[in-house]
Design a protein around this motif. Sequence first.
Motif, PDB file in Angstrom:
ATOM      1  N   LYS A  46      22.646 -22.822  -4.126  1.00  0.00           N
ATOM      2  CA  LYS A  46      22.667 -24.258  -3.820  1.00  0.00           C
ATOM      3  C   LYS A  46      22.521 -25.074  -5.083  1.00  0.00           C
ATOM      4  N   SER A 206      31.972 -33.592   4.194  1.00  0.00           N
ATOM      5  CA  SER A 206      31.544 -32.376   4.889  1.00  0.00           C
ATOM      6  C   SER A 206      32.305 -31.165   4.367  1.00  0.00           C
ATOM      7  N   ALA A 207      31.750 -29.982   4.618  1.00  0.00           N
ATOM      8  CA  ALA A 207      32.388 -28.740   4.181  1.00  0.00           C
ATOM      9  C   ALA A 207      33.788 -28.604   4.772  1.00  0.00           C
ATOM     10  N   ILE A 210      36.176 -30.995   2.925  1.00  0.00           N
ATOM     11  CA  ILE A 210      36.490 -30.491   1.589  1.00  0.00           C
ATOM     12  C   ILE A 210      37.445 -29.307   1.675  1.00  0.00           C
ATOM     13  N   ARG A 221      39.211 -19.777   0.076  1.00  0.00           N
ATOM     14  CA  ARG A 221      37.986 -19.137  -0.411  1.00  0.00           C
ATOM     15  C   ARG A 221      38.254 -17.990  -1.380  1.00  0.00           C
ATOM     16  N   ASP A 241      28.722 -25.147  -5.138  1.00  0.00           N
ATOM     17  CA  ASP A 241      27.782 -25.393  -4.051  1.00  0.00           C
ATOM     18  C   ASP A 241      28.423 -25.107  -2.693  1.00  0.00           C
ATOM     19  N   GLN A 242      29.729 -25.340  -2.600  1.00  0.00           N
ATOM     20  CA  GLN A 242      30.456 -25.105  -1.357  1.00  0.00           C
ATOM     21  C   GLN A 242      30.825 -23.634  -1.172  1.00  0.00           C
ATOM     22  N   TYR A 244      32.790 -21.783  -3.354  1.00  0.00           N
ATOM     23  CA  TYR A 244      34.052 -21.385  -3.977  1.00  0.00           C
ATOM     24  C   TYR A 244      33.784 -20.702  -5.315  1.00  0.00           C
TER      25      TYR A 244
END
Length: 260
Positions: A46, A206-207, A210, A221, A241-242, A244
């Motif tokens: 994170k 939001s995820a 994105i 991914r 953070d997402q 990737y």
Amino acid sequence: MIIQPKSLIIAAFLAATPISVGAIAALTGIAAAPAEAVDVIGFDRKWLLSVDEARAVIADGAIVLDARNAALRAQAPIRNAGILSAADLAGSDAEVTDRLRNLGVNRGEPVIVLGDPAHGLGEDAALVLALRSLGHQRIAMVDGGLPALLAAGLPTVQAPFGLGNFEIAHDDSWSLDATRASARDFQLVESDLSPELLTPDGRIKSADQIAAILAAKGIDRDTRIATAGDRSAWLATVLLDQGYDARQVVGAPEALTAAN
């Protein structure tokens, strides 16, 4: 023996054990919004904290670093926050170590970096990425930056308890040397994309939003991403953070562009 709440939290961080915001809130007295209380702070994965997460960690005594430019700091100074930018980390390892220790930075203890996305997008991310590359793995920026924290109620920032004990351990896991790397393994993404990932109030989308934006550019991914441009550190930090596989290009990205 009575164990103090702060000792419990510090022990969890040093052991790299994720601790819920709800648990921190209960121990520190900082209430977390119910929708955010299930979030888990695990700094290994994170890089961007919600406002509630950041408030709880700051209230527990985390070092706060202000990465904003001088004009923004003058308008809204943060008492007891250290002033530092990624540019301040130029110099020898000894010089950088002294600078960070003088700010109270300790190895293994949380550091929160504050910026202002609406007026200086990327200043906080550049510092987060730079410090991660120096070996500090308990550092993150705040979604929405200082304005979001002020709107929610910025907790009192505690002054450092003397000199820190941070030691540099270089880690180039998040950088990509454009002069050496094989561009065929990476998809170059210019940082002009960065504003598309923000809401009008400077928060991260939001995820799902994105993922949809990236999918439209052929990125999923499994894509290895190289970010380049003025806001490359911010884009790399958000993508990491997402979840990737992202790297910031260090040096001129022409070699990557030519190969792509």
